[in-house]
Design a protein around this motif. Structure first.
Motif, PDB file in Angstrom:
ATOM      1  N   GLY A 151       0.930  -1.266   0.120  1.00  0.00           N
ATOM      2  CA  GLY A 151       0.086  -0.211  -0.014  1.00  0.00           C
ATOM      3  C   GLY A 151       0.815   1.223   0.085  1.00  0.00           C
ATOM      4  N   ARG A 152       0.572   2.302   0.708  1.00  0.00           N
ATOM      5  CA  ARG A 152       1.324   3.435   0.944  1.00  0.00           C
ATOM      6  C   ARG A 152       2.554   3.020   1.808  1.00  0.00           C
ATOM      7  NH1 ARG A 152      -0.770   9.118   3.362  1.00  0.00           N
ATOM      8  NH2 ARG A 152      -1.071   9.521   1.155  1.00  0.00           N
ATOM      9  N   PRO A 153       3.871   3.208   1.260  1.00  0.00           N
ATOM     10  CA  PRO A 153       4.829   2.701   2.130  1.00  0.00           C
ATOM     11  C   PRO A 153       4.899   3.559   3.400  1.00  0.00           C
ATOM     12  CG  PRO A 153       5.612   3.224  -0.089  1.00  0.00           C
ATOM     13  CD  PRO A 153       4.129   3.644   0.002  1.00  0.00           C
ATOM     14  N   GLY A 211       4.515  13.174  -9.186  1.00  0.00           N
ATOM     15  CA  GLY A 211       5.198  13.418  -7.744  1.00  0.00           C
ATOM     16  C   GLY A 211       5.830  12.361  -7.244  1.00  0.00           C
ATOM     17  N   LYS A 212       6.382  12.370  -6.175  1.00  0.00           N
ATOM     18  CA  LYS A 212       7.521  11.116  -5.928  1.00  0.00           C
ATOM     19  C   LYS A 212       6.772   9.810  -5.736  1.00  0.00           C
ATOM     20  CE  LYS A 212       8.059  12.196  -0.922  1.00  0.00           C
ATOM     21  NZ  LYS A 212       7.393  13.419  -0.581  1.00  0.00           N
ATOM     22  N   GLY A 213       5.499   9.818  -5.625  1.00  0.00           N
ATOM     23  CA  GLY A 213       4.781   8.406  -5.493  1.00  0.00           C
ATOM     24  C   GLY A 213       4.976   7.818  -6.890  1.00  0.00           C
ATOM     25  N   PRO A 236       7.062  18.584 -12.384  1.00  0.00           N
ATOM     26  CA  PRO A 236       7.396  17.529 -11.411  1.00  0.00           C
ATOM     27  C   PRO A 236       7.394  18.358 -10.077  1.00  0.00           C
ATOM     28  CG  PRO A 236       9.215  18.377 -12.633  1.00  0.00           C
ATOM     29  CD  PRO A 236       8.345  19.109 -13.184  1.00  0.00           C
ATOM     30  N   THR A 237       7.123  17.600  -9.232  1.00  0.00           N
ATOM     31  CA  THR A 237       7.318  17.978  -7.586  1.00  0.00           C
ATOM     32  C   THR A 237       8.730  18.051  -7.460  1.00  0.00           C
ATOM     33  OG1 THR A 237       7.021  15.974  -6.534  1.00  0.00           O
ATOM     34  CG2 THR A 237       4.934  17.160  -7.106  1.00  0.00           C
ATOM     35  N   PRO A 238       9.179  18.574  -6.183  1.00  0.00           N
ATOM     36  CA  PRO A 238      10.772  18.325  -5.994  1.00  0.00           C
ATOM     37  C   PRO A 238      11.145  17.063  -6.212  1.00  0.00           C
ATOM     38  CG  PRO A 238       9.525  19.809  -4.660  1.00  0.00           C
ATOM     39  CD  PRO A 238       8.328  19.249  -5.408  1.00  0.00           C
ATOM     40  N   LEU A 269      -0.661  12.706 -10.283  1.00  0.00           N
ATOM     41  CA  LEU A 269      -0.138  11.388 -10.307  1.00  0.00           C
ATOM     42  C   LEU A 269       1.014  11.156  -9.133  1.00  0.00           C
ATOM     43  CD1 LEU A 269       0.835  10.729 -14.051  1.00  0.00           C
ATOM     44  CD2 LEU A 269      -1.167  10.122 -12.810  1.00  0.00           C
ATOM     45  N   GLY A 270       0.582  10.553  -8.015  1.00  0.00           N
ATOM     46  CA  GLY A 270       1.415  10.292  -7.033  1.00  0.00           C
ATOM     47  C   GLY A 270       2.148  11.504  -6.313  1.00  0.00           C
ATOM     48  N   ALA A 271       1.159  12.558  -5.957  1.00  0.00           N
ATOM     49  CA  ALA A 271       1.472  13.517  -5.133  1.00  0.00           C
ATOM     50  C   ALA A 271       0.386  14.166  -4.448  1.00  0.00           C
ATOM     51  CB  ALA A 271       1.906  14.861  -6.030  1.00  0.00           C
ATOM     52  N   ARG A 272       0.652  14.558  -3.201  1.00  0.00           N
ATOM     53  CA  ARG A 272      -0.581  15.196  -2.480  1.00  0.00           C
ATOM     54  C   ARG A 272      -0.857  16.675  -2.618  1.00  0.00           C
ATOM     55  NH1 ARG A 272       1.882  12.434   2.918  1.00  0.00           N
ATOM     56  NH2 ARG A 272       3.871  12.650   1.642  1.00  0.00           N
ATOM     57  N   LEU A 273      -2.206  16.858  -2.353  1.00  0.00           N
ATOM     58  CA  LEU A 273      -2.443  18.509  -2.383  1.00  0.00           C
ATOM     59  C   LEU A 273      -1.948  19.071  -0.824  1.00  0.00           C
ATOM     60  CD1 LEU A 273      -5.359  18.319  -4.908  1.00  0.00           C
ATOM     61  CD2 LEU A 273      -3.178  18.986  -5.149  1.00  0.00           C
ATOM     62  N   VAL A 294      -4.762  10.537  -8.788  1.00  0.00           N
ATOM     63  CA  VAL A 294      -4.468   8.916  -8.742  1.00  0.00           C
ATOM     64  C   VAL A 294      -3.529   8.674  -7.729  1.00  0.00           C
ATOM     65  CG1 VAL A 294      -3.666   6.959 -10.069  1.00  0.00           C
ATOM     66  CG2 VAL A 294      -4.497   8.936 -11.384  1.00  0.00           C
ATOM     67  N   ASP A 295      -3.839   7.727  -6.764  1.00  0.00           N
ATOM     68  CA  ASP A 295      -3.084   7.493  -5.513  1.00  0.00           C
ATOM     69  C   ASP A 295      -3.519   6.170  -5.337  1.00  0.00           C
ATOM     70  OD1 ASP A 295      -1.527   9.595  -3.404  1.00  0.00           O
ATOM     71  OD2 ASP A 295      -1.682   7.601  -2.799  1.00  0.00           O
ATOM     72  N   ILE A 296      -2.160   5.402  -4.685  1.00  0.00           N
ATOM     73  CA  ILE A 296      -2.307   3.973  -4.167  1.00  0.00           C
ATOM     74  C   ILE A 296      -3.033   4.119  -2.709  1.00  0.00           C
ATOM     75  CG2 ILE A 296      -0.380   3.764  -2.716  1.00  0.00           C
ATOM     76  CD1 ILE A 296       0.251   1.407  -4.385  1.00  0.00           C
ATOM     77  N   CYS A 297      -3.313   5.302  -2.114  1.00  0.00           N
ATOM     78  CA  CYS A 297      -3.559   5.185  -0.657  1.00  0.00           C
ATOM     79  C   CYS A 297      -5.234   5.722  -0.993  1.00  0.00           C
ATOM     80  CB  CYS A 297      -2.836   6.140   0.101  1.00  0.00           C
ATOM     81  SG  CYS A 297      -3.641   6.459   1.725  1.00  0.00           S
ATOM     82  N   SER A 313      -5.105   3.514  -7.375  1.00  0.00           N
ATOM     83  CA  SER A 313      -4.398   2.724  -8.269  1.00  0.00           C
ATOM     84  C   SER A 313      -2.877   2.999  -8.172  1.00  0.00           C
ATOM     85  CB  SER A 313      -4.755   3.035  -9.908  1.00  0.00           C
ATOM     86  OG  SER A 313      -3.844   2.403 -10.627  1.00  0.00           O
ATOM     87  N   ASP A 314      -2.303   1.927  -8.477  1.00  0.00           N
ATOM     88  CA  ASP A 314      -0.832   2.142  -8.744  1.00  0.00           C
ATOM     89  C   ASP A 314      -0.670   2.972 -10.261  1.00  0.00           C
ATOM     90  OD1 ASP A 314       1.972   0.891  -7.936  1.00  0.00           O
ATOM     91  OD2 ASP A 314       2.127   1.359 -10.168  1.00  0.00           O
ATOM     92  N   ILE A 315       0.506   4.110 -10.134  1.00  0.00           N
ATOM     93  CA  ILE A 315       0.606   4.812 -11.113  1.00  0.00           C
ATOM     94  C   ILE A 315       0.763   4.101 -12.293  1.00  0.00           C
ATOM     95  CG2 ILE A 315       1.870   6.781 -12.041  1.00  0.00           C
ATOM     96  CD1 ILE A 315       0.353   7.469  -9.494  1.00  0.00           C
ATOM     97  N   ARG A 316       1.557   3.172 -12.224  1.00  0.00           N
ATOM     98  CA  ARG A 316       1.866   2.406 -13.601  1.00  0.00           C
ATOM     99  C   ARG A 316       0.845   1.837 -14.336  1.00  0.00           C
ATOM    100  NH1 ARG A 316       6.246  -1.947 -13.051  1.00  0.00           N
ATOM    101  NH2 ARG A 316       5.498  -1.855 -10.854  1.00  0.00           N
TER     102      ARG A 316
HETATM  103  P1  ADP Z   1       5.548  14.876  -3.516  1.00  0.00           P
HETATM  104  O1  ADP Z   1       6.154  15.193  -2.203  1.00  0.00           O
HETATM  105  O2  ADP Z   1       6.164  14.397  -4.891  1.00  0.00           O
HETATM  106  O3  ADP Z   1       4.211  16.044  -3.976  1.00  0.00           O
HETATM  107  P2  ADP Z   1       3.817  13.149  -1.744  1.00  0.00           P
HETATM  108  O4  ADP Z   1       4.811  12.540  -0.954  1.00  0.00           O
HETATM  109  O5  ADP Z   1       2.949  14.486  -1.308  1.00  0.00           O
HETATM  110  O6  ADP Z   1       4.659  13.509  -3.135  1.00  0.00           O
HETATM  111  O7  ADP Z   1       2.766  12.088  -2.381  1.00  0.00           O
HETATM  112  C1  ADP Z   1       3.185  10.975  -2.898  1.00  0.00           C
HETATM  113  C2  ADP Z   1       1.983  10.039  -2.976  1.00  0.00           C
HETATM  114  O8  ADP Z   1       2.274   8.884  -3.716  1.00  0.00           O
HETATM  115  C3  ADP Z   1       1.196   9.628  -1.657  1.00  0.00           C
HETATM  116  O9  ADP Z   1       0.133  10.024  -1.402  1.00  0.00           O
HETATM  117  C4  ADP Z   1       1.356   8.349  -1.904  1.00  0.00           C
HETATM  118  O10 ADP Z   1       0.331   7.502  -1.323  1.00  0.00           O
HETATM  119  C5  ADP Z   1       1.533   7.892  -3.473  1.00  0.00           C
HETATM  120  N1  ADP Z   1       2.111   6.745  -3.720  1.00  0.00           N
HETATM  121  C6  ADP Z   1       3.027   6.027  -3.357  1.00  0.00           C
HETATM  122  N2  ADP Z   1       3.473   4.932  -4.115  1.00  0.00           N
HETATM  123  C7  ADP Z   1       2.341   4.796  -5.219  1.00  0.00           C
HETATM  124  C8  ADP Z   1       2.233   4.000  -6.271  1.00  0.00           C
HETATM  125  N3  ADP Z   1       3.117   2.943  -6.426  1.00  0.00           N
HETATM  126  N4  ADP Z   1       1.221   4.293  -7.049  1.00  0.00           N
HETATM  127  C9  ADP Z   1       0.512   5.400  -6.828  1.00  0.00           C
HETATM  128  N5  ADP Z   1       0.535   6.207  -5.792  1.00  0.00           N
HETATM  129  C10 ADP Z   1       1.855   5.962  -4.915  1.00  0.00           C
END
Ligand code: ADP
Length: 568
Positions: A151-153, A211-213, A236-238, A269-273, A294-297, A313-316
């Motif tokens: 899930g969310r690591p 995002g880093k997700g 991209p986010t940082p 995609l994988g970034a939080r607001l 789109v977020d895994i969590c 969903s997973d991003i891929r």
């Molecule tokens: P950023 O700092 O780049 O804005 P965040 O840390 O805020 O990114 O958000 C990363 C998000 O990515 C989290 O909400 C996390 O649940 C999600 N995430 C992590 N792994 C995956 C994945 N494999 N697929 C989809 N979302 C993911």
């Protein structure tokens, strides 16, 4: 009946679950455990500060997808590491912390370093437990690794009192864990993909935020293909930098404010607001913007802003399926679109402003000149670690990332002191998986102070890390020598030394002399260039390049003073 020591059971269980690295500082009661780790073939890296050990362990988790372990002693050891646990949990990075604890016979009567460690860890953990006995250890280790990675690591904490660590279990009674499979992929509901594609196709001002997700999901190949073929502008986010290269034509990082403010449909995609993305709300966004999130969590969906399409969903797999839908109608967002014209013009305008500042090499130097010349001499696949206030913010736009997971910084929690630990993990990662790749650790002078002693760890493990300290003599801004002395000569030192001031022209590079090695002090661009070229040749040692810049050097003018803005 054969007996097995608890420390051996812990080490072998971790190994069975795919853990490879342990970072820590030993002491009573975990000394034998560190030896058992080495005996089991785990790579043990002894650090100088528990926080830094924890930062290193979480960075290796982010880079490899397998959690690193942070090993600490009881009480103060565990307390020191909670900052690191919080950082990993908030950034959604996998991490296992193992703490020694006071002997259970001494609990409640003032045991050595007695501390409620499981309770203390819980707010920053997905799983926190104290195995009841040695035979049950494999159950908890498997669960800790599974929770950290599925899930969310996040973080798992395992607590081991001295009496458990010194105990043994009869072999036949030891809990039999199986090596669990890697985290299962979460696939998107088909209807969500169709709705997302429909919304994106009709957008007038679309934007993709990566995002880093997405970096953690290893979605780079899929997303590069998606962006190249749809030609959608992306930001991209940082730490999302490099999933699709910063040098890609579709990257609109140079027009970030405009892109966020005017976009009508945003694919997130994988970034939080959160604060990094200004909560997804006006005035930084259009009031009517529609989000495809789109977020895994699942709990993250609709946070801060209700999304038009919210997909767990997973991003891929999501990006693959979305691309199929877009491609089926030959979708391509061409440069003739008005939105692209606005973005391209804004990118050019901002790049021109920065180019002006970069070419100004009068001394004392400014941030832009330092980063511009640093970038020119860095191999393009360098892993860049960065922290500090202006150093990190300006460096983020000036130091480009062409590959995913090649930027590690203060992150979602804004934690200072992460740099050296992250750099150590990155250098070990390079040594084991990407030989020849370099690690650059760009630090503000304030940020470096938090974990500077880890330079000894880098020397001990022969890690070729280039530390560049962008030194403005202070926190945020600093003072030049004359002003600093003038303020101090006026009265009581302790009262009037400004809180933001650090020592003026501190020769941090001289720390290398402690090891009989060389560091560099630079005030001019030519000196910086010579130092970076020399550092690029090092293969078995770190170095420090201390660059004195103007204490009043600042960011280029910003449209929003966003971090201190309170009205949403
Ligand atoms: P950023 O700092 O780049 O804005 P965040 O840390 O805020 O990114 O958000 C990363 C998000 O990515 C989290 O909400 C996390 O649940 C999600 N995430 C992590 N792994 C995956 C994945 N494999 N697929 C989809 N979302 C993911």
């Amino acid at each position: 009946m054969a007996e097995v020591e608890a420390v051996q059971i812990i080490a072998e269980s971790l190994k069975q679950q795919g853990v490879e690295y342990v970072f820590g500082i030993i002491g009573i009661p975990v000394i034998e455990l560190s030896m058992a780790f080495q005996a089991a073939g785990l790579k043990y890296i002894g650090m100088r500060n528990e926080q830094a050990a924890c930062y290193a362990a979480q960075a290796i988790g982010y880079l490899t997808g397998k959690p690193g372990v942070c090993l600490v002693v009881s009480g103060p050891g565990l307390l020191h590491v909670t900052g690191g646990m919080a950082n990993a949990q908030v950034n959604c990075w996998p991490l296992i912390v193992i703490g020694g604890a006071t002997n259970q016979d001494h609990e409640g009567i003032g045991g050595f370093q007695e501390c409620p460690q499981v309770e203390l860890s819980r707010p920053y953990c997905k799983y926190a437990a104290r195995p009841a006995n040695a035979a049950l250890i494999p159950l908890h280790v498997e669960k800790a690794v599974r929770y950290a990675t599925y899930g969310r690591p996040g973080v798992a904490y395992l607590d081991f009192p001295g009496n458990i660590l010194q105990s043994k279990a009869i072999e036949s009674t030891i809990y039999k864990s199986v090596a669990h499979p890697v985290a299962p992929l979460a696939y998107p509901p088909h209807d969500d993909v169709i709705r997302a594609a429909r919304l994106l196709r009709t957008a007038k001002r679309p934007l993709v935020i990566i995002g880093k997700g997405a970096a953690y999901a290893h979605a780079e190949n899929t997303l590069r293909h998606f962006i190249e073929n749809t030609n959608l502008p992306f930001l991209p986010t940082p730490m999302g930098k490099g999933v699709v290269s910063d040098t890609a034509a579709q990257c609109v990082a140079s027009a970030r404010t405009l892109a966020l403010q005017k976009a009508d449909v945003i694919l997130l995609l994988g970034a939080r607001l959160n604060w990094i993305l200004h909560f997804g709300r006006p005035p930084r966004y259009d009031r009517d913007v529609k989000f495809i999130q789109v977020d895994i969590c699942p709990e993250e969906l609709n946070n801060s802003v209700v999304a038009s399409v919210a997909v767990q969903s997973d991003i891929r797999p999501f990006a693959e399926q979305l691309f199929e839908q877009m491609n089926a109608v030959n979708f391509r967002f061409g440069y003739e679109q008005d939105w692209w014209k606005q973005l391209v013009a804004k990118c050019k305008q901002n790049r021109d402003t920065v180019a002006q500042m970069s070419l100004n090499t009068t001394t004392p130097l400014n941030y832009y000149a330092v980063f511009h010349h640093l970038r020119e001499l860095l191999p393009r696949d360098t892993i860049i670690v960065s922290e500090g206030a202006n150093t990190m913010d300006i460096g983020r736009s000036m130091l480009l990332n062409e590959q995913p997971r090649h930027r590690l910084d203060a992150g979602t929690f804004g934690t200072m002191g992460v740099g050296p630990g992250f750099a150590i993990a990155a250098a070990l990662y390079c040594r084991d998986f990407a030989p020849g790749k370099r690690v650059l650790c760009v630090e503000g002078d304030s940020a470096f102070g938090f974990s500077g002693m880890e330079i000894e760890t880098m020397v001990r493990y022969k890690l070729p890390i280039t530390i560049v300290i962008v030194n403005n003599n202070g926190i945020y801004g600093g003072f030049d020598k004359d002003t600093f002395e003038a303020i101090r000569s006026e009265g009581d030192l302790a009262k009037i030394t400004p809180p933001s001031a650090l020592g003026v022209q501190v020769r941090y590079e001289e720390m290398m002399k402690m090891f009989g090695m060389k560091g560099y002090f630079c005030t001019e661009i030519e000196e910086l260039q010579a130092a970076v070229k020399a550092a690029n040749q090092l293969t078995d040692r770190p170095t420090i390049i201390n660059v004195a810049i103007s204490p009043s050097s600042d960011r280029k003018p910003q449209s929003f003073n966003w971090l201190t803005e309170s009205k949403l």
